[in-house]
Design a protein around this motif. Sequence first.
Motif, PDB file in Angstrom:
ATOM      1  N   ARG A  10      -0.123   8.920  29.741  1.00 42.39           N
ATOM      2  CA  ARG A  10       0.996   9.112  29.114  1.00 42.39           C
ATOM      3  C   ARG A  10       1.900  10.434  29.434  1.00 42.39           C
ATOM      4  O   ARG A  10       2.948  10.517  29.705  1.00 42.39           O
ATOM      5  N   TYR A  11       1.176  11.630  29.488  1.00 43.57           N
ATOM      6  CA  TYR A  11       1.648  12.897  29.930  1.00 43.57           C
ATOM      7  C   TYR A  11       2.289  12.585  31.393  1.00 43.57           C
ATOM      8  O   TYR A  11       3.286  13.066  31.857  1.00 43.57           O
ATOM      9  N   GLY A  14       5.442  10.459  31.453  1.00 41.35           N
ATOM     10  CA  GLY A  14       6.509  11.351  30.997  1.00 41.35           C
ATOM     11  C   GLY A  14       6.992  12.281  31.844  1.00 41.35           C
ATOM     12  O   GLY A  14       8.148  12.465  32.161  1.00 41.35           O
ATOM     13  N   TYR A  15       6.189  12.974  32.493  1.00 41.85           N
ATOM     14  CA  TYR A  15       6.381  14.295  33.432  1.00 41.85           C
ATOM     15  C   TYR A  15       7.260  13.558  34.674  1.00 41.85           C
ATOM     16  O   TYR A  15       8.137  14.157  35.063  1.00 41.85           O
ATOM     17  N   ALA A  16       6.579  12.631  35.035  1.00 44.27           N
ATOM     18  CA  ALA A  16       7.539  11.933  36.180  1.00 44.27           C
ATOM     19  C   ALA A  16       9.045  11.350  35.809  1.00 44.27           C
ATOM     20  O   ALA A  16       9.649  11.738  36.557  1.00 44.27           O
ATOM     21  N   ALA A  17       9.006  10.901  34.497  1.00 49.33           N
ATOM     22  CA  ALA A  17      10.390  10.602  34.256  1.00 49.33           C
ATOM     23  C   ALA A  17      11.128  11.662  33.822  1.00 49.33           C
ATOM     24  O   ALA A  17      12.427  11.745  34.327  1.00 49.33           O
ATOM     25  N   ILE A  36       6.189  29.601  21.381  1.00 47.52           N
ATOM     26  CA  ILE A  36       6.429  29.359  19.979  1.00 47.52           C
ATOM     27  C   ILE A  36       5.837  28.020  19.589  1.00 47.52           C
ATOM     28  O   ILE A  36       5.387  27.898  18.437  1.00 47.52           O
ATOM     29  N   ALA A  37       5.894  26.815  20.351  1.00 45.87           N
ATOM     30  CA  ALA A  37       5.506  25.395  20.000  1.00 45.87           C
ATOM     31  C   ALA A  37       5.097  24.688  21.215  1.00 45.87           C
ATOM     32  O   ALA A  37       5.940  23.657  21.664  1.00 45.87           O
ATOM     33  N   PRO A  38       3.989  24.913  21.880  1.00 42.88           N
ATOM     34  CA  PRO A  38       3.545  24.461  23.068  1.00 42.88           C
ATOM     35  C   PRO A  38       3.065  22.799  22.996  1.00 42.88           C
ATOM     36  O   PRO A  38       3.612  22.136  23.972  1.00 42.88           O
ATOM     37  N   HIS A  39       2.693  22.554  21.795  1.00 39.61           N
ATOM     38  CA  HIS A  39       2.537  20.844  21.455  1.00 39.61           C
ATOM     39  C   HIS A  39       3.926  20.380  21.471  1.00 39.61           C
ATOM     40  O   HIS A  39       4.097  19.320  21.938  1.00 39.61           O
ATOM     41  N   MET A  40       5.104  20.891  20.885  1.00 43.79           N
ATOM     42  CA  MET A  40       6.115  20.213  21.336  1.00 43.79           C
ATOM     43  C   MET A  40       6.677  19.817  22.590  1.00 43.79           C
ATOM     44  O   MET A  40       7.069  18.712  22.624  1.00 43.79           O
ATOM     45  N   GLY A  41       6.290  20.809  23.594  1.00 43.95           N
ATOM     46  CA  GLY A  41       6.644  20.577  24.950  1.00 43.95           C
ATOM     47  C   GLY A  41       5.880  19.216  25.251  1.00 43.95           C
ATOM     48  O   GLY A  41       6.567  18.344  26.144  1.00 43.95           O
ATOM     49  N   ARG A  42       4.654  19.184  24.690  1.00 44.80           N
ATOM     50  CA  ARG A  42       3.823  18.151  24.983  1.00 44.80           C
ATOM     51  C   ARG A  42       4.366  16.748  24.579  1.00 44.80           C
ATOM     52  O   ARG A  42       4.426  15.520  25.120  1.00 44.80           O
ATOM     53  N   TYR A  43       4.793  16.812  23.400  1.00 41.60           N
ATOM     54  CA  TYR A  43       5.540  15.660  22.668  1.00 41.60           C
ATOM     55  C   TYR A  43       6.582  15.158  23.233  1.00 41.60           C
ATOM     56  O   TYR A  43       6.909  13.797  23.454  1.00 41.60           O
ATOM     57  N   ILE A  44       7.253  15.986  23.737  1.00 46.66           N
ATOM     58  CA  ILE A  44       8.677  15.821  24.393  1.00 46.66           C
ATOM     59  C   ILE A  44       8.307  14.746  25.589  1.00 46.66           C
ATOM     60  O   ILE A  44       8.930  13.726  25.918  1.00 46.66           O
ATOM     61  N   GLU A  46       5.238  13.472  26.495  1.00 46.92           N
ATOM     62  CA  GLU A  46       4.291  12.114  26.325  1.00 46.92           C
ATOM     63  C   GLU A  46       5.270  11.010  25.646  1.00 46.92           C
ATOM     64  O   GLU A  46       5.110   9.894  25.916  1.00 46.92           O
ATOM     65  N   PHE A  47       5.873  11.471  24.448  1.00 47.67           N
ATOM     66  CA  PHE A  47       6.635  10.530  23.755  1.00 47.67           C
ATOM     67  C   PHE A  47       8.106  10.288  23.947  1.00 47.67           C
ATOM     68  O   PHE A  47       8.382   9.222  24.553  1.00 47.67           O
ATOM     69  N   GLY A  48       8.770  11.271  24.180  1.00 46.18           N
ATOM     70  CA  GLY A  48      10.059  11.101  24.537  1.00 46.18           C
ATOM     71  C   GLY A  48      10.434  10.431  25.766  1.00 46.18           C
ATOM     72  O   GLY A  48      11.031   9.610  26.092  1.00 46.18           O
ATOM     73  N   PHE A  49       9.634  10.911  26.751  1.00 49.57           N
ATOM     74  CA  PHE A  49       9.631  10.331  28.249  1.00 49.57           C
ATOM     75  C   PHE A  49       8.676   9.345  28.457  1.00 49.57           C
ATOM     76  O   PHE A  49       8.840   8.424  29.395  1.00 49.57           O
ATOM     77  N   GLY A  50       7.324   9.873  27.991  1.00 50.41           N
ATOM     78  CA  GLY A  50       6.227   8.842  28.545  1.00 50.41           C
ATOM     79  C   GLY A  50       6.338   7.406  27.783  1.00 50.41           C
ATOM     80  O   GLY A  50       6.226   6.607  28.557  1.00 50.41           O
ATOM     81  N   ASP A  51       6.653   7.579  26.487  1.00 47.07           N
ATOM     82  CA  ASP A  51       6.465   6.258  25.729  1.00 47.07           C
ATOM     83  C   ASP A  51       8.106   5.557  25.557  1.00 47.07           C
ATOM     84  O   ASP A  51       8.185   4.378  26.020  1.00 47.07           O
ATOM     85  N   ILE A  52       8.984   6.279  25.606  1.00 40.67           N
ATOM     86  CA  ILE A  52      10.422   5.864  25.321  1.00 40.67           C
ATOM     87  C   ILE A  52      11.063   5.807  26.382  1.00 40.67           C
ATOM     88  O   ILE A  52      11.592   4.402  26.768  1.00 40.67           O
ATOM     89  N   TYR A  53      11.218   6.844  27.310  1.00 37.24           N
ATOM     90  CA  TYR A  53      12.128   6.405  28.476  1.00 37.24           C
ATOM     91  C   TYR A  53      11.779   5.668  29.575  1.00 37.24           C
ATOM     92  O   TYR A  53      12.451   5.232  30.152  1.00 37.24           O
TER      93      TYR A  53
END
Length: 265
Positions: A10-11, A14-17, A36-44, A46-53
Amino acid sequence: MSTEQQHDDRYERGYAALSEVANGAQDAVIDGLADIAPHMGRYIVEFGFGDIYTRPGLTRRQRQLSTVAALAAMGNAAPQLRFHIGGALNVGCTRQEIVEVLIHVCVYAGFPAALNGLTAAREVFESRPDDAPFVPASDAPGGDRLARGQQALADIDGDAGQQVIDSLKDIAPDLARYVLEFSFGDIYSRTGLDLPTRELVTVALCTALGTVGPQLRVHLHGLLNVGGTREEAVEVITQMAGYAGFPAALNGLAAAREVFAARDE
């Protein structure tokens, strides 16, 4: 496949997208959250680009124009709007298409939202002097604006659109005329975007706004009337979960379910 492998897949996907959209600036998005929120970067990623985009059903261009429309309409995410305007250019959208989407926004979110979006677009364009120059689209053709708007409304929204106009006759007939003359006669009749794209971005921004359920249903019908598909409607609404939140996407899908059921009867 192990959970760790799924995570990595997923990562990586998402990273490629994200790299495609960010055109080399993807690490700035991720690294900017590291303190401040390293996990948020991963969520963006994995989810925002790896899952959805990376889902099928919409092209990269459709996804970016829809995101630009939604962010401009919401009016509260200027840095992300600038990022996605740049992303739209990176995946092959033209400056003309982006400007047309932002002009289109004025009908649904008002002139301030459209003007702020155009300001963001100007900033992005000026930061990319080597891109192809901006060529404005043509204005709507001359002639009777009301007649042109009535025809456009009939072609796009059919009976559902006329019902909206009829519902205003006893309380605000002038507003009904403005809807026809301006929204459909002036804006929808402009060149620069085809009707399926106009309706797709309208579904996206109406979903993101979250306060215009009746109009969202009208434009879901409109998208299907001008050649859009149910898959495209569901995909663009699903994408809005990442930009307007899950409640907005869930409400949008409830509207889509109603529209699909009505058309099946």
